[in-house]
Scaffold this active site. Structure first.
Site, PDB file in Angstrom:
ATOM      1  N   GLN A 132     -22.709 -13.499  12.650  1.00 30.87           N
ATOM      2  CA  GLN A 132     -21.600 -12.548  12.508  1.00 30.87           C
ATOM      3  C   GLN A 132     -21.484 -12.122  10.922  1.00 30.87           C
ATOM      4  OE1 GLN A 132     -18.963 -14.233  16.080  1.00 30.87           O
ATOM      5  NE2 GLN A 132     -18.041 -12.769  14.915  1.00 30.87           N
TER       6      GLN A 132
ATOM      7  N   CYS B  92     -14.818  -7.967  18.575  1.00 28.26           N
ATOM      8  CA  CYS B  92     -16.105  -7.290  18.302  1.00 28.26           C
ATOM      9  C   CYS B  92     -17.310  -8.027  18.986  1.00 28.26           C
ATOM     10  CB  CYS B  92     -16.229  -7.377  16.859  1.00 28.26           C
ATOM     11  SG  CYS B  92     -15.737  -8.875  16.033  1.00 28.26           S
TER      12      CYS B  92
ATOM     13  N   HIS C  99     -22.979  -7.241  13.348  1.00 28.22           N
ATOM     14  CA  HIS C  99     -23.184  -8.565  14.178  1.00 28.22           C
ATOM     15  C   HIS C  99     -24.357  -8.856  15.103  1.00 28.22           C
ATOM     16  CE1 HIS C  99     -19.093  -9.574  13.017  1.00 28.22           C
ATOM     17  NE2 HIS C  99     -18.361  -9.606  14.030  1.00 28.22           N
TER      18      HIS C  99
ATOM     19  N   SER D 125       0.793  -1.190   0.006  1.00 28.15           N
ATOM     20  CA  SER D 125      -0.075  -0.141  -0.100  1.00 28.15           C
ATOM     21  C   SER D 125       0.727   1.295   0.149  1.00 28.15           C
ATOM     22  CB  SER D 125      -0.866   0.018   1.262  1.00 28.15           C
ATOM     23  OG  SER D 125      -1.831  -1.145   1.211  1.00 28.15           O
TER      24      SER D 125
END
Ligand code: NAP
Ligand code: 3JM
Length: 335
Positions: free
Chosen positions: A155, A128, A245, A40
């Site tokens: 999820q 998460c 989720h 990147s």
């Protein structure tokens, strides 16, 4: 006085949200240092309307940085977090690398912000699925003491990163166009129009039959609630949803808490919104939670199979409260 912020994994699903959250919460960034892999380097990210070049993450990336927000995977964190600490750059780590280490606070600000000042250079952001769960469990545990929790998750694919999202889109189109066999590289089985009871998709099952994600939820919940024997069991499942989720949660408590009392209690909990009007078909859904900061809870009802039990449905944006937002909230507390 602003702070200099390094974002590691800035081109990823979480890193991209990190920039948006820093921007919209007016986090006082003086210098932003976007970091990713050599692939990147040379690309730009947009921050506050300006293009900022992405740099390759190296051992020297943290010179003059005050805060490092890491989300490039656990092995990257293990290797590069020590270089940040060496430069007095405090790390908020979004990976599982240090979460269970003693001396590393594992923080959801609405639940245990008091742990932040005890850090030794690293504060860990929970998984998460753990974050949205503990936001709801904590007020209930404080009020009627939880005896046992049973969780099944549903999820979103964005939790597995940008490549997984791309594979779901391509596989969906492929199936709808009736194109036959699909060559997949991320998921071990069909993900589009299917449900996979294995997260992460790439890791072997543990000897106890659980997955890494399931054990993360168990161990992290125990650490955040400060109770190493907290009784909780989990099944983590990937569904073909892009973002958000959902969790089906069964809670048995020591003392009685009616569904109405739970709704009242949770409506006062910071970061939580009760969306629970079944007669009007109102309940939390991933499609509504996507892009929102709050965690939504509904379908709150008595579990008739036990003396003191409740069932509920908890939904949150996995890339926001589940990752980038929680990390930035921790950074806000730091400064
Ligand atoms: P992703 O979309 O695949 O993005 C991965 C990011 O890591 C990209 O920016 C990538 O840069 C960078 N990266 C990969 N290898 C690197 C290297 N060798 N050096 C520097 N940067 C490298 O994944 P994601 O969904 O954003 O998740 C990233 C990580 O965040 C996960 O692995 C996990 O540890 C963590 N995560 C945490 C939570 C949470 O806290 N609850 C939730 C989801 C994910 P290139 O574009 O250059 O490849
Ligand atoms: C969510 O080994 C890895 O880098 C796994 C990456 C990963 C993690 C993790 O373990 O950090 C992907 C998705 C998480 C997480 O939040 O635990």
């Amino acid at each position: 006085m602003g702070v200099n912020v390094a974002v590691v994994g800035v081109t990823g699903a979480v890193g991209t949200e990190m920039l948006r959250v820093l921007e919209r919460r007016n986090f006082p960034v003086d210098e932003l240092r976007p970091l990713a892999s050599s692939r990147s380097a040379g690309k730009n990210v947009i921050f506050r309307g300006k293009e900022v070049p992405v740099q390759e993450l190296t051992a020297d990336s943290f010179e003059d940085m005050n805060i490092g927000l890491f989300s490039a995977g656990s092995s990257i964190s293990r290797k590069f977090v020590p270089y940040a600490i060496e430069k007095n750059c405090v790390v908020v780590d979004n990976t599982s690398a240090f979460r269970m280490d003693e001396g590393v606070p594992l923080v959801v600000p609405e639940v245990n912000a008091d742990k932040i000042p005890g850090h030794n250079g690293i504060i860990a952001n929970p998984n998460c699925s753990t974050i949205q769960l503990v936001l709801v469990l904590k007020p209930i545990h404080d009020t009627v003491k939880i005896r046992r929790v049973v969780v099944s998750t549903y999820q979103a694919v964005s939790g597995a990163g940008l490549k997984a999202l791309d594979e779901l889109k391509k596989e969906s189109e492929h199936i709808l166009a009736d194109k036959g066999e699909f060559n997949r590289s991320i998921f071990p089985h069909q993900m589009a129009f299917n449900v996979l009871p294995q997260i992460p998709q790439s890791n072997a099952f543990l000897p106890n039959g659980y997955t890494d994600e399931e054990m993360k939820m168990i161990n992290e919940t125990r650490k955040i609630l400060d109770d190493s024997s907290f009784r909780i069991t989990t099944t983590t499942v990937r569904v073909p949803v892009f973002r958000g989720h959902s969790e089906s949660v069964n809670i048995e408590t020591e003392e009685k808490l009616s569904a109405d009392q739970a709704r009242d209690l949770l409506s006062k909990a910071e970061g939580v919104i009760v969306l629970d009007d079944p007669s009007n078909q109102i309940y939390p859904m991933a499609s509504d939670a996507a892009g929102k900061d709050e965690t939504f809870v509904g379908r709150i009802r008595k579990d008739h199979s036990v003396e003191n039990g409740l069932n509920m449905w908890i939904v949150s944006d996995n890339l926001l409260k589940g990752a980038a937002l929680n990390a930035v909230q921790i950074a806000e507390k730091l400064i």
